[in-house]
Design a protein around this motif. Structure first.
Motif, mmCIF file in Angstrom:
data_model
loop_
_atom_site.group_PDB
_atom_site.id
_atom_site.type_symbol
_atom_site.label_atom_id
_atom_site.label_comp_id
_atom_site.label_asym_id
_atom_site.label_seq_id
_atom_site.Cartn_x
_atom_site.Cartn_y
_atom_site.Cartn_z
ATOM 1 N N ASN A 1 0.830 -1.210 0.000
ATOM 2 C CA ASN A 1 0.000 0.000 0.000
ATOM 3 C C ASN A 1 0.859 1.253 0.000
ATOM 4 O O ASN A 1 0.526 2.255 -0.638
ATOM 5 N N GLU A 2 1.969 1.196 0.710
ATOM 6 C CA GLU A 2 2.869 2.354 0.798
ATOM 7 C C GLU A 2 3.399 2.733 -0.584
ATOM 8 O O GLU A 2 3.373 3.913 -0.982
ATOM 9 N N PHE A 3 3.892 1.749 -1.330
ATOM 10 C CA PHE A 3 4.413 2.017 -2.665
ATOM 11 C C PHE A 3 3.293 2.424 -3.631
ATOM 12 O O PHE A 3 3.461 3.309 -4.460
ATOM 13 N N LYS B 1 17.538 -5.678 -1.951
ATOM 14 C CA LYS B 1 18.808 -5.109 -2.380
ATOM 15 C C LYS B 1 19.081 -5.318 -3.863
ATOM 16 O O LYS B 1 19.869 -4.587 -4.464
ATOM 17 N N THR B 2 18.461 -6.313 -4.449
ATOM 18 C CA THR B 2 18.706 -6.634 -5.850
ATOM 19 C C THR B 2 17.986 -5.655 -6.771
ATOM 20 O O THR B 2 16.772 -5.484 -6.677
ATOM 21 N N LEU B 3 18.745 -5.022 -7.651
ATOM 22 C CA LEU B 3 18.182 -4.092 -8.630
ATOM 23 C C LEU B 3 17.965 -4.873 -9.915
ATOM 24 O O LEU B 3 18.916 -5.168 -10.637
ATOM 25 N N ASN C 1 14.771 0.798 -2.920
ATOM 26 C CA ASN C 1 13.898 1.903 -2.518
ATOM 27 C C ASN C 1 13.026 2.332 -3.702
ATOM 28 O O ASN C 1 13.194 1.833 -4.819
ATOM 29 N N SER C 2 12.123 3.267 -3.442
ATOM 30 C CA SER C 2 11.182 3.681 -4.487
ATOM 31 C C SER C 2 11.889 4.334 -5.677
ATOM 32 O O SER C 2 11.499 4.130 -6.832
ATOM 33 N N THR C 3 12.936 5.106 -5.407
ATOM 34 C CA THR C 3 13.675 5.764 -6.494
ATOM 35 C C THR C 3 14.274 4.740 -7.445
ATOM 36 O O THR C 3 14.175 4.871 -8.671
ATOM 37 N N ALA C 4 14.881 3.696 -6.886
ATOM 38 C CA ALA C 4 15.499 2.653 -7.706
ATOM 39 C C ALA C 4 14.448 1.869 -8.484
ATOM 40 O O ALA C 4 14.646 1.524 -9.655
ATOM 41 N N ILE C 5 13.332 1.594 -7.860
ATOM 42 C CA ILE C 5 12.262 0.849 -8.525
ATOM 43 C C ILE C 5 11.677 1.659 -9.678
ATOM 44 O O ILE C 5 11.430 1.126 -10.767
ATOM 45 N N ILE C 6 11.485 2.951 -9.458
ATOM 46 C CA ILE C 6 10.967 3.818 -10.512
ATOM 47 C C ILE C 6 11.923 3.858 -11.695
ATOM 48 O O ILE C 6 11.502 3.823 -12.856
ATOM 49 N N LYS C 7 13.233 3.895 -11.427
ATOM 50 C CA LYS C 7 14.219 3.876 -12.507
ATOM 51 C C LYS C 7 14.118 2.584 -13.310
ATOM 52 O O LYS C 7 14.252 2.586 -14.540
ATOM 53 N N GLN C 8 13.890 1.471 -12.620
ATOM 54 C CA GLN C 8 13.721 0.189 -13.294
ATOM 55 C C GLN C 8 12.497 0.210 -14.214
ATOM 56 O O GLN C 8 12.542 -0.256 -15.349
ATOM 57 N N ILE C 9 11.404 0.754 -13.698
ATOM 58 C CA ILE C 9 10.169 0.816 -14.487
ATOM 59 C C ILE C 9 10.383 1.668 -15.735
ATOM 60 O O ILE C 9 10.004 1.276 -16.847
#
Length: 316
Positions: A38-40, A94-96, A118-126
């Protein structure tokens, strides 16, 4: 520095490997279950997911999303819920990484797993992998649509006789016209009709968006009459048609989307045109799908036409 990686190799899970019985998947076409906290979901990651995967489809007269997203918190992702055919799973670790898993909980099933610390790294992946993710999901949804179409196929041989081609199209479509070098398939719906015209011309390496539109307008004027004398279908010049290069049955094709209108009448709607270079037979095959359905959603009809066209097989 960690690199952004998209796993193009499919990681397949099947009953042949682990003796597990894989159940049939479920879900509406072009609906994605998003397994995310829910947080993300309520934060920047959710905004990016919606912006990327629920963006409006180009070439429709009203806004309709590319995919419908349905959030599922990880703690309730179990049992029947895991049988969704299309899944995006967001993981914080930890895995990107971004990867594709096929048929883990059901079949057919495509699950995209995106992970980062973190959210920043996940957004970059998307952002980095959005095209590949959309391509994977759309390919699986088209395959599912084709599977459903094959349950009740038309028995018409008109296309085989005229063009020596085979298309998988539902029996609800009727052959509205079948003449030398031209065919028109039509499905009547409550609010209008769904149509597919097929025609051919000698192969020309100079196929561009401009002359594709000129050709479809010329054929439509001659073959697709309007409701009153002197009226005919034409590409809407006020809406920019867009084209992209794709492959159909190992042949190069130009996919063009935009809007059409009827001259001298207040009628219009979306169209999808695929111009296929059939070099073996020294011809260009044109498949022009168009929908007339005022004041209704049209994305599903265009998607159906796309699935029909992309089932193309050239017969010997």
């Amino acid at each position: 520095m960690k690199k952004t990686i998209f796993l193009l190799t499919m990681m397949l899970f099947s009953c042949n490997k682990d003796n597990k019985i894989v159940l049939s998947s479920s879900g509406n076409l072009n609906e994605i279950s998003v397994v995310i906290s829910n947080e993300f979901w309520e934060g920047e990651v959710g905004k990016e997911l919606k912006k990327t995967f629920s963006k409006p489809i180009y070439g429709l007269p009203q806004q309709e999303p590319l995919f419908k997203l349905r959030q599922i918190p990880p703690e309730v992702f179990s049992g029947f819920v895991t049988r969704s055919r299309a899944i995006i799973k967001i993981q914080k670790n930890k895995t990107l990484q971004t990867g594709v898993i096929k048929n883990k909980y059901a079949s057919p099933q495509t699950m995209i797993v995106v992970s980062g610390p973190n959210s920043t790294a996940i957004i970059k992946q998307i952002k980095a992998n959005s095209r590949a993710i959309i391509s994977n999901l759309k390919k699986s949804e088209l395959a599912e649509k084709n599977r459903r179409i094959r349950k009740s196929l038309s028995k018409s041989k008109a296309l085989e006789a005229l063009f020596k081609i085979k298309l998988d199209f539902p029996s609800i479509y009727r052959v509205a016209a079948a003449e030398q070098g031209f065919a028109w398939l039509r499905k009547d719906i409550k609010s209008g009709s769904v149509n597919l015209s097929i025609y051919e011309m000698p192969l020309d390496d100079k196929i561009t968006t401009r002359n594709i539109i000129a050709i479809r307008d010329s054929v439509s004027q001659a073959r697709i009459p309007g409701p009153i004398e002197g009226s005919y279908m034409s590409t809407d010049p006020q809406y920019i048609s867009t084209s992209s290069q794709i492959k159909i049955s190992n042949m190069t094709a130009t996919e063009t989307r935009g809007l059409w209108e009827v001259k001298k009448q207040f009628m219009g709607g979306p169209y999808i045109n695929l111009s296929v270079m059939d070099s073996t037979n020294n011809r260009v095959l044109f498949f022009d799908g168009f929908v007339y359905s005022p004041a209704t959603a049209k994305a599903s009809y265009i998607f159906e036409l796309e699935a029909i066209i992309k089932s193309l097989k050239i017969l010997k």
